[in-house]
Design an enzyme around this catalytic site. Structure first.
Site, PDB file in Angstrom:
ATOM      1  N   SER A 199      48.211  44.437  41.826  1.00  0.00           N
ATOM      2  CA  SER A 199      48.701  43.530  40.793  1.00  0.00           C
ATOM      3  C   SER A 199      48.939  44.307  39.501  1.00  0.00           C
ATOM      4  CB  SER A 199      47.642  42.443  40.574  1.00  0.00           C
ATOM      5  OG  SER A 199      48.110  41.485  39.678  1.00  0.00           O
ATOM      6  N   CYS A 330      38.854  34.250  36.560  1.00  0.00           N
ATOM      7  CA  CYS A 330      39.464  33.222  37.409  1.00  0.00           C
ATOM      8  C   CYS A 330      38.521  32.063  37.681  1.00  0.00           C
ATOM      9  CB  CYS A 330      39.892  33.815  38.748  1.00  0.00           C
ATOM     10  SG  CYS A 330      40.618  35.419  38.590  1.00  0.00           S
TER      11      CYS A 330
HETATM   12  N1  PMP Z   1      41.727  40.208  43.591  1.00  0.00           N
HETATM   13  C1  PMP Z   1      40.920  40.675  42.637  1.00  0.00           C
HETATM   14  C2  PMP Z   1      39.786  41.584  43.010  1.00  0.00           C
HETATM   15  C3  PMP Z   1      41.136  40.342  41.303  1.00  0.00           C
HETATM   16  O1  PMP Z   1      40.330  40.829  40.357  1.00  0.00           O
HETATM   17  C4  PMP Z   1      42.217  39.475  40.981  1.00  0.00           C
HETATM   18  C5  PMP Z   1      42.499  39.076  39.552  1.00  0.00           C
HETATM   19  N2  PMP Z   1      41.370  38.627  38.855  1.00  0.00           N
HETATM   20  C6  PMP Z   1      43.027  39.007  42.026  1.00  0.00           C
HETATM   21  C7  PMP Z   1      42.757  39.394  43.317  1.00  0.00           C
HETATM   22  C8  PMP Z   1      44.186  38.096  41.769  1.00  0.00           C
HETATM   23  O2  PMP Z   1      45.240  38.797  41.163  1.00  0.00           O
HETATM   24  P1  PMP Z   1      46.470  38.105  40.455  1.00  0.00           P
HETATM   25  O3  PMP Z   1      46.023  37.785  39.073  1.00  0.00           O
HETATM   26  O4  PMP Z   1      47.535  39.155  40.462  1.00  0.00           O
HETATM   27  O5  PMP Z   1      46.868  36.926  41.255  1.00  0.00           O
END
Ligand code: PMP
Length: 372
Positions: A199, A330
């Site tokens: 990402s 998140c």
């Molecule tokens: N996997 C991990 C380990 C992450 O830290 C994150 C973002 N917090 C994601 C997936 C999701 O990524 P994105 O914000 O690009 O959807």
């Protein structure tokens, strides 16, 4: 204000912004169109970005599929591969510290007939290869194992797990979102690792831009995988939708910069981490306790308890001076499942903060912790 929440997201690097801007302005063409200059320029820009991402990961450019970020990448691979492999078995393996974009997908798969094993990490946030081996059943078709953790920085032994998967004919996916630009990644050397998610916004690129690496076989073919998004057939028919050229260019530039500075950035992160730990130890002594593993860890992520202090109140109070978080951005309203997985009780979770550093800050900026 000192920004120390780089695992949540990073600011766009000035060179990334400069690279992106023309594709929001004059170079607005659709890379799937033909013959006229704006379309050709957009197509060339996407090609260069693909090359730069592949170079950072040491894989082939035609093994990169652009997506909107790791949430989509994880969903695509986990749903798409298990759908194809379900005639061979229904057992999948993951860990209890995965990001929700892996865990929730695996739990969804359980509701449609897959059997799920969730491996438990140890107190340092690691699973080990032996434990993985023990979990394998004759019906195991797929595993999703996080490469590095967003709250603790713990790194899993992906190379060893990839060897096991290769021998046992198990498709291995790794969520590499947090490790890009912070450890060396050489996908050519990890044969049994079939796919990873990345990402851009975690390494100084734009939000809403990411990729899947999907390994091709010795004949240059992708494995059969069900697309998440059907439509016009972009990205080899695996991810339809007009390419977000500006975002892809941003991901490509961020990858180029990450590759150029990789060694320097890694050593800067180690130095900053050691410096900050010393400050915290001198200043707070027995009033703090570190959660993070000491070995096999992403540099620059510090998970620390401030004993007897509520983390939400602390983070809020420090916000005008230092931007920190209590854990994953998140799921900040729920107590962290990652910290629970390493054995912390609710009280310990509620006094934990995460400090995630950037190689682009200077050591003396961390002296702000001395003034708290
Ligand atoms: N996997 C991990 C380990 C992450 O830290 C994150 C973002 N917090 C994601 C997936 C999701 O990524 P994105 O914000 O690009 O959807």
């Amino acid at each position: 204000m000192l920004y120390l929440d780089n695992s949540a997201t990073t600011p766009i690097h000035p060179q990334v912004k400069d690279a992106m801007l023309p594709y929001l302005l004059e170079e607005f063409g659709n890379p799937s169109s033909k013959y006229y200059e704006a379309a050709i320029n957009a197509k060339e820009a996407v090609k260069l970005a693909r090359k730069n991402v592949a170079s950072l990961l040491n894989c082939q450019p035609n093994e990169i599929i652009f997506t909107s970020g790791s949430t989509e990448s994880n969903n695509f691979i986990i749903k798409g591969m298990t759908d194809q492999l379900k005639s061979h078995g229904n057992h999948i393996i993951t860990t209890n510290i995965e990001h929700s974009s892996v865990l929730e997908v695996c739990k969804y798969l359980q509701t449609i007939g897959f059997e799920l094993t969730i491996l438990e990490v140890n107190a340092a946030g690691h699973i080990n290869a032996e434990q993985f081996l023990q979990a394998i059943k004759p019906t195991t078709i797929f595993a999703s194992i996080q490469w590095g953790n967003n709250e603790l920085g713990s790194l899993n032994p992906i190379v060893k797990i990839a060897e096991i998967c290769s021998k046992n004919n198990i498709f291995l996916h790794a969520d590499a979102t947090q490790v890009v630009g912070k450890i060396e990644i050489n996908l050519e050397e990890v044969d049994g690792l079939n796919s990873i998610s990345i990402s851009a916004h975690k390494f100084y690129g734009p939000k809403g831009s990411g990729a899947v690496y999907l390994r091709r076989d010795q004949y240059g073919l992708y494995p059969s995988i069900t697309p998440l998004i059907h439509g016009g057939g972009q990205e080899d028919g695996l991810r339809s939708g007009t390419l977000a050229v500006h975002n892809i260019v941003g991901l490509g530039k961020a990858s180029e910069i990450a590759k150029q500075n990789l060694k320097k950035n890694i050593s800067q992160l180690y130095e900053l981490e050691a410096y900050l730990i010393k400050i915290l130890q001198n200043k707070f002594g027995n009033n703090i306790k570190f959660n993070y593993p000491t070995q096999n860890k992403i540099p620059g992520i510090i998970s620390v308890q401030f004993i007897g202090i509520n983390n939400e109140i602390l983070v809020k109070k420090l916000a005008p001076l230092i931007a920190l978080s209590t854990g994953s951005a998140c799921s900040s309203s729920k107590p962290s499942h990652v910290l629970a997985a390493i054995g912390l009780n609710l009280n310990e979770i509620r006094q934990t903060i995460r400090i995630s550093l950037s190689p682009y800050i200077q050591q003396n900026e961390l002296n702000v912790f001395n003034e708290l």
